[in-house]
Structure formats: C-alpha cells, structure tokens
Design a protein around this motif. Structure first.
Motif, short mmCIF file in Angstrom:
data_model
loop_
_atom_site.label_atom_id
_atom_site.label_comp_id
_atom_site.label_asym_id
_atom_site.label_seq_id
_atom_site.Cartn_x
_atom_site.Cartn_y
_atom_site.Cartn_z
N PRO A 1 55.32 10.48 52.35
CA PRO A 1 55.76 9.41 53.25
C PRO A 1 55.14 8.08 52.83
CG PRO A 1 55.03 11.32 54.51
CD PRO A 1 54.62 11.56 53.09
N ILE A 2 55.88 7.02 52.99
CA ILE A 2 55.36 5.71 52.61
C ILE A 2 54.14 5.33 53.42
CG2 ILE A 2 56.81 4.38 54.20
CD1 ILE A 2 57.18 2.34 51.88
N SER A 3 54.00 5.92 54.60
CA SER A 3 52.82 5.65 55.43
C SER A 3 51.54 6.16 54.80
CB SER A 3 53.00 6.29 56.81
OG SER A 3 53.17 7.70 56.69
N ARG A 4 51.66 6.97 53.74
CA ARG A 4 50.47 7.51 53.06
C ARG A 4 50.22 6.82 51.73
NH1 ARG A 4 48.29 12.01 55.31
NH2 ARG A 4 49.47 12.93 57.02
N VAL A 5 50.87 5.68 51.52
CA VAL A 5 50.72 4.94 50.27
C VAL A 5 50.28 3.51 50.59
CG1 VAL A 5 51.85 4.09 48.18
CG2 VAL A 5 52.51 6.32 49.14
N ALA A 6 49.17 3.09 50.00
CA ALA A 6 48.67 1.72 50.18
C ALA A 6 48.67 1.00 48.84
CB ALA A 6 47.26 1.74 50.77
N VAL A 7 49.17 -0.22 48.83
CA VAL A 7 49.12 -1.09 47.65
C VAL A 7 48.59 -2.44 48.10
CG1 VAL A 7 50.45 -2.29 45.87
CG2 VAL A 7 51.04 0.07 46.48
N LYS A 8 47.59 -2.91 47.42
CA LYS A 8 47.03 -4.22 47.75
C LYS A 8 46.60 -4.92 46.46
CE LYS A 8 42.65 -1.99 49.02
NZ LYS A 8 43.03 -0.66 48.49
N ALA A 9 46.31 -6.20 46.58
CA ALA A 9 45.95 -6.99 45.40
C ALA A 9 44.82 -7.94 45.74
CB ALA A 9 47.15 -7.76 44.89
N THR A 10 44.09 -8.30 44.71
CA THR A 10 43.02 -9.30 44.85
C THR A 10 42.87 -10.04 43.54
OG1 THR A 10 40.71 -9.62 45.56
CG2 THR A 10 41.16 -7.74 44.14
N THR A 11 42.22 -11.17 43.59
CA THR A 11 41.90 -11.90 42.37
C THR A 11 40.43 -11.69 42.05
OG1 THR A 11 41.20 -13.96 43.43
CG2 THR A 11 43.57 -13.66 43.07
N SER A 12 40.03 -12.16 40.87
CA SER A 12 38.61 -12.12 40.50
C SER A 12 37.99 -13.51 40.54
CB SER A 12 38.43 -11.48 39.12
OG SER A 12 39.24 -12.16 38.17
N GLU A 13 38.61 -14.39 41.36
CA GLU A 13 38.09 -15.75 41.57
C GLU A 13 37.91 -16.49 40.24
OE1 GLU A 13 37.78 -17.18 44.47
OE2 GLU A 13 38.29 -15.38 45.62
N LYS A 14 38.89 -16.34 39.35
CA LYS A 14 38.92 -17.01 38.05
C LYS A 14 37.83 -16.53 37.09
CE LYS A 14 42.24 -19.88 39.28
NZ LYS A 14 43.59 -19.85 38.66
N LEU A 15 37.15 -15.44 37.45
CA LEU A 15 36.08 -14.91 36.61
C LEU A 15 36.59 -13.80 35.71
CD1 LEU A 15 33.23 -14.67 39.30
CD2 LEU A 15 33.57 -16.50 37.61
N GLY A 16 36.00 -13.70 34.52
CA GLY A 16 36.32 -12.61 33.62
C GLY A 16 37.70 -12.70 33.02
N PHE A 17 38.11 -11.60 32.34
CA PHE A 17 39.38 -11.61 31.61
C PHE A 17 40.56 -11.71 32.57
CE2 PHE A 17 39.12 -7.15 32.63
CZ PHE A 17 40.44 -6.74 32.78
N THR A 18 40.44 -11.11 33.77
CA THR A 18 41.54 -11.24 34.73
C THR A 18 41.60 -12.67 35.26
OG1 THR A 18 40.11 -10.45 36.53
CG2 THR A 18 41.48 -8.81 35.39
N GLY A 19 40.44 -13.29 35.44
CA GLY A 19 40.41 -14.68 35.90
C GLY A 19 40.99 -15.63 34.90
N ARG A 20 40.86 -15.29 33.62
CA ARG A 20 41.43 -16.13 32.56
C ARG A 20 42.89 -15.76 32.28
NH1 ARG A 20 36.30 -14.78 30.49
NH2 ARG A 20 37.24 -13.17 29.12
N GLU A 21 43.42 -14.83 33.09
CA GLU A 21 44.80 -14.36 32.98
C GLU A 21 45.11 -13.78 31.61
OE1 GLU A 21 47.89 -16.77 34.72
OE2 GLU A 21 46.44 -17.87 35.96
N GLU A 22 44.11 -13.02 31.10
CA GLU A 22 44.30 -12.33 29.82
C GLU A 22 44.87 -10.93 30.02
OE1 GLU A 22 40.45 -14.59 27.76
OE2 GLU A 22 40.42 -12.41 28.11
N GLY A 23 44.85 -10.44 31.25
CA GLY A 23 45.35 -9.09 31.52
C GLY A 23 45.22 -8.75 32.99
N ILE A 24 45.49 -7.50 33.31
CA ILE A 24 45.42 -7.00 34.69
C ILE A 24 44.59 -5.74 34.71
CG2 ILE A 24 46.76 -6.06 36.63
CD1 ILE A 24 49.08 -7.76 35.84
N ALA A 25 43.78 -5.60 35.75
CA ALA A 25 43.03 -4.37 35.99
C ALA A 25 43.56 -3.73 37.29
CB ALA A 25 41.54 -4.68 36.13
#
Length: 417
Positions: A376-400
C-alpha cells in the motif's frame, strides 16, 4: 503390531470423506463494499472457502474432500481448487434449493468411494481447529454413529412470547451451541438422508437432526469457541481482524535494513528517481539507469535479509545490466522477501540534492515504489533534503540517497539468540 502398521490398518478400514457445504447465497452478509456469496470473500489474502478447505485437508485423516457449490459459482470455485491442487479434492457438485438437498447431493457424489466416516462442514467456518477434528474423529472410531462438536451455552438466554414484550429466562443448563464438522458413520447419515428424501422432508438445517429423527444417539464432543460461522458483516470484520493478528504474530522476526547510494551527474535531460523521469538539465551516470533512490532502497531490503548488496546480485561488470531499468533490481529484492515467506512493512527513501526539485514528483515516486513492491502507498515514504550547498551534492555534482526497509519474516527459533 507396530504403531506404523496399526496406523496403516486404521487408515485402510476407517476411510474418511469430508463434505463441505458451500452452495449458499449468504444474504445476511451483503455489505456496501462486497457482493456475491460470502464463501468467496477475501480473508487474509485468500477466499473464506479456500481457508476452510485448506484447514480440512491439513487434517491427516482426510482421504477425500467433496465441495458442494452453487451452479453460478463454478468459476470462482475453480480458481480456489487450482490454487490448492490436492488430489484428495474431488470435482465439485451442484447444491440444491435447501441445505439438506445440498448435503444429499454431496453424499451421493462420495458414496461410490465407500467411505467409513464422513464429516459434514460449513464452508464458512474457516477457523476449524485440529483438536476439534481429532475429537470428532475419535468419537467415530470409538463407535458413535454421529458426533457433534459443541460448546456449552454460557450467556443468559431470554425468550419473548409471540407478539409480546414479556420476557422469560430460559434455563441454559445442558444447552449447547452446535458446530461443524458433524461426524457420521457414512451409511447411517446416507440412509437418513435417503429416507428424508423419500418422505419429501427437506426442512432439516442440521445433519444430526436427521440422526435424532431416526432415533439414533448423537455423541457430544468438545468444540471450540473460535470455530464460528461467518454470517453477518460483523462476523467477517472480526474474522479479518483475527487472521491479520495471526499473520502478524507468525511474522515475529522484525528486521530493519538501511541502504546508501551515490551517482554523479553527466550530460542529459532527466534524472531517474524512484522509477520516475524527473526533468533536469543533467542525468545520473551509472552502469544501469542510475536510479540512485531505487538502488539505495534495494540495498536496504538486501540488508534486512542479510543477503549481500545490489552489487553482489547484479555485478556492474556484467554487461547484461548495462542501461537496465532499476525496477527489476527492486522487484528481485522484494521477491527474495516473499521467498522467505515475509512481508514488507515499511519503506523510506531520502533523496539528497540541490536539484532537481523532488516535491512536485513525490506522490508519483511513492506510487511507483508501491506498485513495484506491491505494498500500500501508505507504507511508502519519499522525502528530500539539501546539503546546504556543502559537498558534492551542494555543488550539484550528483545525488545521494539513503533508504530504510522494515520487513517481517517468520520467526526461526534456531536463529534466535
């Protein structure tokens, strides 16, 4: 004589046929959400009738099992029979206008097999237990012509006079609530039904009543209060609650696994996240479709199973996985849970990136994962966050992506601490 030889002789000379009556229409069970006869309503992932038949076939004394169905239910019944696939399950026969007629048709069908004993059971009593079956069978072995599982009436009983508000208390001493299966010497109950048919009497709603009508003794055996007949929507709701609790109790090994994955960006026009094409000015780089979120979730499931990781099951060095859609990796992991007779209780994914924005696609991602994992979809959670411009994700070099999976498996006592 050895115990094994005694058992073989007992089986040979005391052949047991089980007759399941399932031709009723269940008019009192109709609900706003379900239609059709109650014996085909879902109960814990399978029809009520399938639950009943499975319990009776699990009884090691059962030699044959004959089901009496309504003419309109053949397709629904065949679906059940194909799943059970037991040679002891005989082709169904069609019932009559009354329950007594249906039992007669069932007895007629099993007469050529010359059983010594027969159990007659309601198709909508799915909670029949091994002890009640054993008690009924033992009474027949001891010489009873008829054996009736029953429980003593414990509630106070009241009788209201016809068209009157005057109540009187009924003495409940020696009063019992009859259950099924009712057990009989086959020839005794068959002759009783034949005589009733000759006299054109078809009003008996209880098979032991025919035995009493002929003047034979009925032996009471201990029944079980859980062996209820599903009659009303409330009965069905309580039955479903009972089955759900039993299923969860059986899956007492609760495990939580975590997963983590990273993929770099390269030139492209979208990023695959949770099986959804998210528009972006870059795509994720990888041997497969590089769905970082689905890879993390797949690893979380493997971790909960203590069964390696995604790389051990799908090596990136193997060319067959080049450009492969990651939903097949996740589906494979889910199938591993099913192979262990387990279920998925909860899935959680966190995507870490500055871009693309996940929020507008969150529900599509949840829907995608729920479909792949068959939860059931009620048992699936998807969320997102940023790394506050820090690290490779902050530099938009990739996704973790981080993920956790909670699964329930049957408890293996040999593996407990």
């Amino acid at each position: 004589m050895t115990a094994l030889n005694q058992q073989n002789l007992e089986k040979h000379y005391n052949k047991l046929a089980v007759l399941v009556v399932a031709a009723g229409r269940g008019s009192r069970m109709q609900t706003a959400h379900e239609n059709g006869p109650k014996q085909y309503f879902d109960l814990g992932g399978m029809p009520v009738l399938q639950q009943t038949i499975s319990k009776l076939l699990a009884f090691d004394k059962t030699d044959y099992l004959q089901v009496v169905i309504h003419a309109d239910d053949r397709q629904a019944y065949d679906s059940i029979a194909n799943k059970i696939n037991d040679p002891r399950l005989l082709p169904p026969v069609t019932g009559g206008t009354e329950r007594q007629n249906s039992v007669y048709n069932g007895l007629l069908a099993i007469a050529p097999f010359n059983p010594d004993f027969v159990f007659i059971h309601d198709g909508v009593r799915p909670f029949i237990d091994p002890q009640t079956l054993s008690n009924t069978h033992a009474a027949l072995l001891a010489g009873a012509q008829a054996a009736l599982p029953a429980i003593a009436v414990s509630d106070s009983l009241k009788r209201r006079a016809h068209k009157s508000d005057v109540l009187e208390t009924v003495d409940r001493t020696n009063l019992y609530q009859a259950q099924t299966p009712q057990g009989f010497c086959f020839q005794t109950i068959w002759q009783a039904h034949q005589q009733a048919a000759l006299k054109e009497i078809n009003s008996f709603t209880d098979d032991t009543a025919l035995i009493e009508w002929l003047g034979h003794k009925v032996e009471l055996v201990t029944g079980n209060s859980a062996n209820v007949k599903l009659t009303s929507p409330d009965d069905l709701a309580l039955a479903r609650q009972k089955v759900t609790m039993e299923q969860f109790a059986a899956l007492a090994d609760i495990r939580v696994g975590t997963g983590y994955d990273v993929h770099a960006f390269e030139a492209g026009d979208h990023a695959m996240l949770c099986g959804i094409k998210v528009p972006h000015n870059k795509k994720l780089k990888g041997h497969s479709d590089a769905d970082v979120a689905m890879h993390a979730l797949t690893d979380a499931i493997f971790a909960a199973l203590a069964d390696g990781d995604i790389g051990s099951h799908f090596p990136p060095s193997d060319p067959q996985w080049k450009g492969a859609a990651s939903d097949q990796f996740l589906a494979y992991a889910i199938d591993k849970v099913k192979q262990r007779q387990g279920i998925v209780a909860h899935l959680d994914v966190t995507i870490i990136c500055e871009a693309p924005k996940v929020g507008p696609h969150r529900e599509a991602m949840r829907t995608s994962l729920a479909k792949i994992c068959n939860v059931p979809i009620s048992r699936v959670a998807v969320k997102a966050t940023t790394s506050e411009k820090l690290g490779f994700t902050g530099r938009e070099e990739g996704i973790a992506a981080m993920a956790s999976a909670t699964i329930r498996l049957p408890l293996d006592l040999d593996e407990t601490c």
